[in-house]
Each structure stands twice: as C-alpha cells, then as structure tokens.
Design a protein around this motif. Sequence first.
Motif, PDB file in Angstrom:
ATOM      1  N   LEU A 257      -1.906  -5.306 -21.319  1.00 27.84           N
ATOM      2  CA  LEU A 257      -1.332  -5.954 -20.148  1.00 27.84           C
ATOM      3  C   LEU A 257       0.172  -6.131 -20.305  1.00 27.84           C
ATOM      4  CD1 LEU A 257      -1.956  -7.200 -17.407  1.00 27.84           C
ATOM      5  CD2 LEU A 257      -2.397  -9.383 -18.557  1.00 27.84           C
ATOM      6  N   ALA A 258       0.618  -6.490 -21.501  1.00 29.46           N
ATOM      7  CA  ALA A 258       2.054  -6.620 -21.758  1.00 29.46           C
ATOM      8  C   ALA A 258       2.753  -5.271 -21.589  1.00 29.46           C
ATOM      9  CB  ALA A 258       2.280  -7.174 -23.160  1.00 29.46           C
ATOM     10  N   ARG A 259       2.115  -4.218 -22.056  1.00 26.42           N
ATOM     11  CA  ARG A 259       2.673  -2.860 -21.909  1.00 26.42           C
ATOM     12  C   ARG A 259       2.836  -2.492 -20.440  1.00 26.42           C
ATOM     13  NH1 ARG A 259      -1.875   0.858 -23.205  1.00 26.42           N
ATOM     14  NH2 ARG A 259      -2.356   0.315 -21.035  1.00 26.42           N
ATOM     15  N   ASP A 260       1.793  -2.712 -19.641  1.00 23.18           N
ATOM     16  CA  ASP A 260       1.840  -2.327 -18.231  1.00 23.18           C
ATOM     17  C   ASP A 260       2.780  -3.226 -17.433  1.00 23.18           C
ATOM     18  OD1 ASP A 260       0.036  -0.371 -18.860  1.00 23.18           O
ATOM     19  OD2 ASP A 260      -1.718  -1.453 -18.089  1.00 23.18           O
ATOM     20  N   ALA A 261       2.861  -4.492 -17.838  1.00 22.02           N
ATOM     21  CA  ALA A 261       3.795  -5.402 -17.161  1.00 22.02           C
ATOM     22  C   ALA A 261       5.239  -4.976 -17.432  1.00 22.02           C
ATOM     23  CB  ALA A 261       3.563  -6.835 -17.641  1.00 22.02           C
ATOM     24  N   THR A 262       5.504  -4.561 -18.660  1.00 22.95           N
ATOM     25  CA  THR A 262       6.853  -4.095 -19.012  1.00 22.95           C
ATOM     26  C   THR A 262       7.214  -2.843 -18.214  1.00 22.95           C
ATOM     27  OG1 THR A 262       6.613  -4.998 -21.250  1.00 22.95           O
ATOM     28  CG2 THR A 262       8.330  -3.335 -20.915  1.00 22.95           C
ATOM     29  N   ALA A 263       6.256  -1.947 -18.060  1.00 20.47           N
ATOM     30  CA  ALA A 263       6.496  -0.737 -17.276  1.00 20.47           C
ATOM     31  C   ALA A 263       6.780  -1.088 -15.820  1.00 20.47           C
ATOM     32  CB  ALA A 263       5.283   0.191 -17.369  1.00 20.47           C
ATOM     33  N   GLY A 268      11.056  -1.122 -11.632  1.00 21.90           N
ATOM     34  CA  GLY A 268      11.450  -1.811 -10.406  1.00 21.90           C
ATOM     35  C   GLY A 268      10.301  -2.188  -9.495  1.00 21.90           C
ATOM     36  N   ARG A 269       9.058  -1.999  -9.932  1.00 21.90           N
ATOM     37  CA  ARG A 269       7.921  -2.362  -9.088  1.00 21.90           C
ATOM     38  C   ARG A 269       7.704  -3.864  -9.011  1.00 21.90           C
ATOM     39  NH1 ARG A 269       3.252  -0.903 -11.160  1.00 21.90           N
ATOM     40  NH2 ARG A 269       3.996  -0.120 -13.164  1.00 21.90           N
ATOM     41  N   SER A 270       8.284  -4.588  -9.968  1.00 25.96           N
ATOM     42  CA  SER A 270       8.122  -6.040  -9.980  1.00 25.96           C
ATOM     43  C   SER A 270       9.439  -6.726 -10.309  1.00 25.96           C
ATOM     44  CB  SER A 270       7.060  -6.458 -10.998  1.00 25.96           C
ATOM     45  OG  SER A 270       7.039  -7.870 -11.125  1.00 25.96           O
ATOM     46  N   PRO A 271      10.157  -7.168  -9.290  1.00 24.73           N
ATOM     47  CA  PRO A 271      11.402  -7.908  -9.553  1.00 24.73           C
ATOM     48  C   PRO A 271      11.161  -9.178 -10.361  1.00 24.73           C
ATOM     49  CG  PRO A 271      11.284  -7.208  -7.259  1.00 24.73           C
ATOM     50  CD  PRO A 271       9.954  -6.924  -7.851  1.00 24.73           C
ATOM     51  N   ASP A 296       3.702 -12.287  -6.738  1.00 27.01           N
ATOM     52  CA  ASP A 296       4.211 -10.962  -7.091  1.00 27.01           C
ATOM     53  C   ASP A 296       3.092  -9.919  -6.989  1.00 27.01           C
ATOM     54  OD1 ASP A 296       6.509  -9.376  -8.502  1.00 27.01           O
ATOM     55  OD2 ASP A 296       4.684  -8.894  -9.623  1.00 27.01           O
ATOM     56  N   THR A 297       3.282  -8.941  -6.122  1.00 28.75           N
ATOM     57  CA  THR A 297       2.204  -7.986  -5.840  1.00 28.75           C
ATOM     58  C   THR A 297       1.878  -7.095  -7.038  1.00 28.75           C
ATOM     59  OG1 THR A 297       3.814  -6.448  -4.880  1.00 28.75           O
ATOM     60  CG2 THR A 297       2.661  -7.940  -3.366  1.00 28.75           C
ATOM     61  N   ALA A 298       2.886  -6.726  -7.820  1.00 31.13           N
ATOM     62  CA  ALA A 298       2.630  -5.882  -8.989  1.00 31.13           C
ATOM     63  C   ALA A 298       1.804  -6.635 -10.023  1.00 31.13           C
ATOM     64  CB  ALA A 298       3.939  -5.405  -9.596  1.00 31.13           C
ATOM     65  N   ALA A 299       2.135  -7.898 -10.267  1.00 30.28           N
ATOM     66  CA  ALA A 299       1.384  -8.710 -11.226  1.00 30.28           C
ATOM     67  C   ALA A 299      -0.052  -8.903 -10.747  1.00 30.28           C
ATOM     68  CB  ALA A 299       2.072 -10.053 -11.436  1.00 30.28           C
ATOM     69  N   ILE A 300      -0.215  -9.158  -9.454  1.00 34.68           N
ATOM     70  CA  ILE A 300      -1.558  -9.306  -8.887  1.00 34.68           C
ATOM     71  C   ILE A 300      -2.348  -8.011  -9.076  1.00 34.68           C
ATOM     72  CG2 ILE A 300      -2.839  -9.562  -6.726  1.00 34.68           C
ATOM     73  CD1 ILE A 300      -0.597 -11.480  -5.818  1.00 34.68           C
ATOM     74  N   GLY A 301      -1.683  -6.888  -8.850  1.00 39.28           N
ATOM     75  CA  GLY A 301      -2.349  -5.595  -8.998  1.00 39.28           C
ATOM     76  C   GLY A 301      -2.792  -5.326 -10.422  1.00 39.28           C
ATOM     77  N   ILE A 303      -3.690  -7.539 -12.668  1.00 35.77           N
ATOM     78  CA  ILE A 303      -4.866  -8.370 -12.956  1.00 35.77           C
ATOM     79  C   ILE A 303      -6.103  -7.806 -12.261  1.00 35.77           C
ATOM     80  CG2 ILE A 303      -5.884 -10.663 -12.684  1.00 35.77           C
ATOM     81  CD1 ILE A 303      -3.016 -11.794 -12.900  1.00 35.77           C
ATOM     82  N   ARG A 304      -5.930  -7.414 -11.008  1.00 40.93           N
ATOM     83  CA  ARG A 304      -7.075  -6.872 -10.268  1.00 40.93           C
ATOM     84  C   ARG A 304      -7.598  -5.587 -10.906  1.00 40.93           C
ATOM     85  NH1 ARG A 304      -5.298  -7.951  -3.941  1.00 40.93           N
ATOM     86  NH2 ARG A 304      -6.175 -10.069  -3.828  1.00 40.93           N
ATOM     87  N   THR A 305      -6.690  -4.707 -11.280  1.00 39.22           N
ATOM     88  CA  THR A 305      -7.109  -3.445 -11.898  1.00 39.22           C
ATOM     89  C   THR A 305      -7.834  -3.705 -13.213  1.00 39.22           C
ATOM     90  OG1 THR A 305      -5.270  -2.250 -10.873  1.00 39.22           O
ATOM     91  CG2 THR A 305      -6.314  -1.229 -12.800  1.00 39.22           C
ATOM     92  N   GLY A 306      -7.296  -4.632 -14.012  1.00 34.94           N
ATOM     93  CA  GLY A 306      -7.949  -4.983 -15.273  1.00 34.94           C
ATOM     94  C   GLY A 306      -9.321  -5.577 -15.044  1.00 34.94           C
ATOM     95  N   GLY A 307      -9.440  -6.476 -14.072  1.00 36.87           N
ATOM     96  CA  GLY A 307     -10.720  -7.090 -13.763  1.00 36.87           C
ATOM     97  C   GLY A 307     -11.744  -6.074 -13.299  1.00 36.87           C
ATOM     98  N   GLN A 308     -11.283  -5.082 -12.543  1.00 38.39           N
ATOM     99  CA  GLN A 308     -12.193  -4.036 -12.076  1.00 38.39           C
ATOM    100  C   GLN A 308     -12.722  -3.204 -13.240  1.00 38.39           C
ATOM    101  OE1 GLN A 308      -9.744  -1.995  -9.239  1.00 38.39           O
ATOM    102  NE2 GLN A 308      -9.771  -3.705  -7.794  1.00 38.39           N
ATOM    103  N   ARG A 309     -11.862  -2.900 -14.212  1.00 36.34           N
ATOM    104  CA  ARG A 309     -12.307  -2.111 -15.360  1.00 36.34           C
ATOM    105  C   ARG A 309     -13.291  -2.905 -16.219  1.00 36.34           C
ATOM    106  NH1 ARG A 309      -9.958   2.699 -15.781  1.00 36.34           N
ATOM    107  NH2 ARG A 309      -7.903   3.067 -14.838  1.00 36.34           N
TER     108      ARG A 309
END
Length: 387
Positions: A257-263, A268-271, A296-301, A303-309
Amino acid sequence: MNVPYRVLSLLRDNGPLSRAQLADRLEVPRPRLLAELDRLVATGKVLDAGPAASRGGRRSTLVRLDPGLRFAAVDLGASSIDIEITNGGLDPVASYSETADIRSGPVGILGRVSELLHKLGAKGHYTRLDAIGIGLPGPVSFRDGVPVSPPIMVGWNRYPVRDTLAREHDCPVVVDNDVNVMALGERHSGVARSVEHLLFVKIGSGIGSGMQHHGRIYRGAEGCAGDIGHIQVETEGPVCTCGNTGCLEAYFGGASLARDATAAALTGRSPALAARLAERGALTAVDVAECATGGDTAAIGLIRTGGQRVGQVLATLVSFMNPSMIVIGGGLAGLGYLLLAEIRSVVYKRSLPLATGNLPIVMSELGPRAGVVGAALLASELAYGGE
C-alpha cells in the motif's frame, strides 16, 4: 477427561468457583474432584478462597487460582514488540510496546524480549514466570517451536525460539504463528467469543489467516495452514517477498500500500498524498487512510482495490471452509469501514448464499491486543496441561 486442566481452565475463564459448582460443570464423581483439587493445591496452582454462598445445607468452599501465577505474552510483528504480563486468569498485570525491526535477527530481537521481561520482573510484576507464549510473523513449526523459512524474517529460519526463551526464563514456552495467536485471542476475549468456526484475517505488513474448526486452531500438517498472503491472485504481477509473483500480499498489505500510494503521489494522481510525501519523505497506510477520509479519490481507490483483492481470496475460503464468522484485524484494519465494505461486497457476491446467509464479517474487537491475549491464552494452556 483431563480433570486438572478442566478445573484450571474453568477458574481461568470464570473466576472463583465453589467445589459444588465445579462438580456440577465437570460431571465427575465428587471424591475424584476433591482428590484432584488437593493435588492442584499442593502444586501451588489453586487456593481455597473461603465459603461459597449457601445453596441450602452445608456451604461449599470456593476455589480460585493462585494470585501469584504469571504468564508472559509476546507478540512480535514486522516492526514491533508487544509484551503483556498476566495473572492466571489472563488479566493484564503490566504491558510494554516498542518499535523493532524483525529483520535485525533472532539474537537481537529475542535478547531485547528477554531484557524487557527481566525489567518487568524487576519492577515487581512477577516473581517467576509460569509460562511464555509468543507469536511470530511467519510460518512456525508448532511442534518444534521454530520459524520455518519465514519470508520477512531474514536469519530466523529454524532458530530455536522456544528453547532459547525457555533456558533464559526457566519456564515452558509455546511458539505459534502470529495470526493463529490473534485468532485465539479474539475467540477468547473478543467479538468471536465461543464462535466454533472462525476465520481471522490479519492485514498488516503481510496478510495471513488463522482458522478455528470446532474451536480449535487448524495448523495443518506442518503448521503453515492459513498463509493466504501467498495465494496467487494474478499470474503476472509484482514480485512478492516469498519469491513468487502475483501473490495477494504483493498487491495489498502495509508495504504494498505504501508503494502504490507513493506512485499515486509521484504521478500526480493524488495531490493529498503528494503533499504528505513532500512533507514527510515517505508514506504509510495511515496517510492513505487519512487522505481517504478527507475525500481523496486516489486514496479511496487504493483501499477499495485492496479490499476487493482480499475479498476475492476470502470468497474462495468461504466456499472451502464455511466459517461462521470472519474477523478482520491487523494494522490495516485501521483503514476502517471502506476496507470492510469492499471485502464484504466481494465475499457476499462471489460465495454461495448458503455459506453467506448467516456470515458476519466484522472488525476485530481486541484490535492490537489480540496477539498478546492469544499468546497469554496459549501460555496458560501449556501451564495448565491442555492438549
């Protein structure tokens, strides 16, 4: 029937009981019970505690656990040491937590654990330890008391954890996988009290599960049952710490999650995440959770993607195991309802109605204490002669 163990576990879980109450619950001949109680008194595990309330006729005598009984519960995480000293009834007497890197190796980590235990003893929290229970963040041979090829525990393979602590503290020691320990704690004192078929899922630095069948932990042939973090969810995907690709843990967990948040911040997907990265130099799951709460939509996304997996893997386990409850714990449980909602959505959608019609999926009630509660329970089982 193991009468001494049954007596001690009843006193542990219910507090002082009269001899008459014990005889009723155990359904053993009273002379046998009295003989076993005399032996337990002689070994210093139980004491007479005065007369019980009258049930008509001669009053029975109360029996209680010796107040001097002490267990040490140790929960080792990828980046933490949590310790609790409890009495015989598993009530906490003292606790201590600090950050630590499990990758620094067994000599340093176990040396620090022993140092902390000795300090707690020097402060008067115990005279001697009756048993130690410890959870490790990786596969464990429960029979041998050693970790076996743990992916995130460099240098720990086959290290004699049980024997090292037993020699240092002159008491019996039991070692198990941290998620099994958390599952035991949650069933004993948390939201899963008395649940017969429990699936406890830890989502932290890694992902794992503890499975209980008819109230007993299922460890498998070699002790590695429940290691769901290394189930492949994509044939092509990022390399996991285990060396394979596309594992659930490689897609979701603290490091992932830290890796994907950094990306998301750098592209620029998450100001919001970009601002935090610039300010702090690194991002964690806490940053993702807080940014998601702020909309923040990127952060929400993420979490949602992780929860789905996670839900995708759990749906398969529900079809296989048919649990009566799923409990979500670990550090990433702090992502809250957004994560839980995604997991529920996928599990309820992909599993058969018969398996999910009465299947609660909930957050851990004990939270970060699940590990030490379960480790204390394991220690008491060992000391009380449980099977």
